[in-house]
Design a protein around this motif. Sequence first.
Motif, PDB file in Angstrom:
ATOM      1  N   GLU A 121      11.557  -5.097   6.254  1.00  0.00           N
ATOM      2  CA  GLU A 121      10.237  -5.362   5.686  1.00  0.00           C
ATOM      3  C   GLU A 121      10.012  -4.457   4.481  1.00  0.00           C
ATOM      4  O   GLU A 121      10.644  -3.408   4.342  1.00  0.00           O
ATOM      5  CB  GLU A 121       9.148  -5.119   6.734  1.00  0.00           C
ATOM      6  N   ASP A 122       9.105  -4.873   3.618  1.00  0.00           N
ATOM      7  CA  ASP A 122       8.757  -4.079   2.444  1.00  0.00           C
ATOM      8  C   ASP A 122       7.802  -2.973   2.884  1.00  0.00           C
ATOM      9  O   ASP A 122       6.580  -3.135   2.883  1.00  0.00           O
ATOM     10  CB  ASP A 122       8.100  -4.962   1.378  1.00  0.00           C
ATOM     11  N   GLU A 123       8.368  -1.862   3.302  1.00  0.00           N
ATOM     12  CA  GLU A 123       7.578  -0.758   3.839  1.00  0.00           C
ATOM     13  C   GLU A 123       8.312   0.548   3.585  1.00  0.00           C
ATOM     14  O   GLU A 123       9.516   0.573   3.339  1.00  0.00           O
ATOM     15  CB  GLU A 123       7.330  -0.951   5.337  1.00  0.00           C
ATOM     16  N   TRP A 124       7.555   1.637   3.665  1.00  0.00           N
ATOM     17  CA  TRP A 124       8.141   2.959   3.471  1.00  0.00           C
ATOM     18  C   TRP A 124       8.898   3.399   4.712  1.00  0.00           C
ATOM     19  O   TRP A 124       8.570   3.005   5.829  1.00  0.00           O
ATOM     20  CB  TRP A 124       7.049   3.981   3.150  1.00  0.00           C
ATOM     21  N   GLU A 125       9.914   4.223   4.495  1.00  0.00           N
ATOM     22  CA  GLU A 125      10.579   4.872   5.607  1.00  0.00           C
ATOM     23  C   GLU A 125       9.619   5.867   6.260  1.00  0.00           C
ATOM     24  O   GLU A 125       8.525   6.129   5.760  1.00  0.00           O
ATOM     25  CB  GLU A 125      11.838   5.595   5.124  1.00  0.00           C
ATOM     26  N   GLN A 126      10.032   6.409   7.375  1.00  0.00           N
ATOM     27  CA  GLN A 126       9.218   7.395   8.096  1.00  0.00           C
ATOM     28  C   GLN A 126       9.660   8.801   7.725  1.00  0.00           C
ATOM     29  O   GLN A 126      10.856   9.076   7.601  1.00  0.00           O
ATOM     30  CB  GLN A 126       9.355   7.197   9.600  1.00  0.00           C
ATOM     31  N   GLU A 127       8.695   9.694   7.590  1.00  0.00           N
ATOM     32  CA  GLU A 127       8.972  11.117   7.395  1.00  0.00           C
ATOM     33  C   GLU A 127       8.614  11.826   8.681  1.00  0.00           C
ATOM     34  O   GLU A 127       7.451  11.853   9.084  1.00  0.00           O
ATOM     35  CB  GLU A 127       8.132  11.636   6.225  1.00  0.00           C
ATOM     36  N   SER A 128       9.609  12.384   9.345  1.00  0.00           N
ATOM     37  CA  SER A 128       9.393  12.856  10.722  1.00  0.00           C
ATOM     38  C   SER A 128       9.102  14.342  10.816  1.00  0.00           C
ATOM     39  O   SER A 128       9.297  14.947  11.872  1.00  0.00           O
ATOM     40  CB  SER A 128      10.616  12.515  11.581  1.00  0.00           C
ATOM     41  N   GLY A 129       8.619  14.956   9.742  1.00  0.00           N
ATOM     42  CA  GLY A 129       8.241  16.370   9.813  1.00  0.00           C
ATOM     43  C   GLY A 129       7.011  16.619  10.640  1.00  0.00           C
ATOM     44  O   GLY A 129       6.712  17.755  11.016  1.00  0.00           O
TER      45      GLY A 129
END
Length: 309
Positions: A121-129
Amino acid sequence: MHACQLDIEVWHLSDEQPSEEMKMELESLGAKPKDLSDPKLVRPITLRRNAEKQFQIKAAAILNSSFKEVLYLDSDNLPAKDPTFLFDTPEYKSTGALFWPDFWKTHGENKVFDVLGIHCEDEWEQESGQMVIDKEKSWLPLQLAWYMQKHYDVYFQFLNGDKDTFKYAWKALNKPYHMSEVFVGMAGDMLGERFCGHTMLQYFPTPGEEEDDELLFVHANLLKITDKIHFIRDDGQEHPWDLAKHSSMSHSNTWIKPEFYIGPGGRACMDFTHREGEPEAVTENFDDVVPNLQSNYFKYGGIGGETRV
């Protein structure tokens, strides 16, 4: 409502044992050091990954924690305000998982979509900080995220560390989560004529205008690999955060184009670009955005850039 005082566990690998002095200091702050190699744990980790960054420990730290509800933070992540209200938000109550976006998107030809049977999908990746997770609601996707991190030799070929193992585990099992719709900002300083962002800024939306979004987390992801000599002022004090920068149209916007670049002296930097009509970025004085955070960070022993010989 949740109380402002949260219990803290600091998880580490077996070869990262804190000194007795450090243990006493942690305990004086209400924090308990916890060894991931303890064989009595639900998901122990006894082997160190053959790499500098040990991304594979995050799901294990969450699963092994003694808490039912967890606010996970990377060791280089600073809350800009009391984050305990997140446990009471409707988004968390309904899903049991709050995530935040990263600067990037996963390429549509990445094999992770085929392996997990999920759609691109056209979406941002996750930042898991930072993550807020109800383990009771999220037990199964946490197990899948742990499995992908355990088998990092396979899954990290597709993914940049642990990051999207969480989001994609939830997707693969069709479990709900809430991704903050506010795009990640940057904090840093000027490198010549161009802004150099070395720290991620994560927000949570508030009712009303976008400029009212709450800055919650200051994640110094690139600061720790930057020579601190760049941040020493004439008075000898270290001051890495001069400016804060965020998009002027950051809600649910997937056509912003942040850029990673290597600046003079080999510095790793992030900046927003505007080459194709992307919305302009708003630049503010960092100390005006989060008063006292910088001074308190160093006052209480925070480490800025790295010391190079």
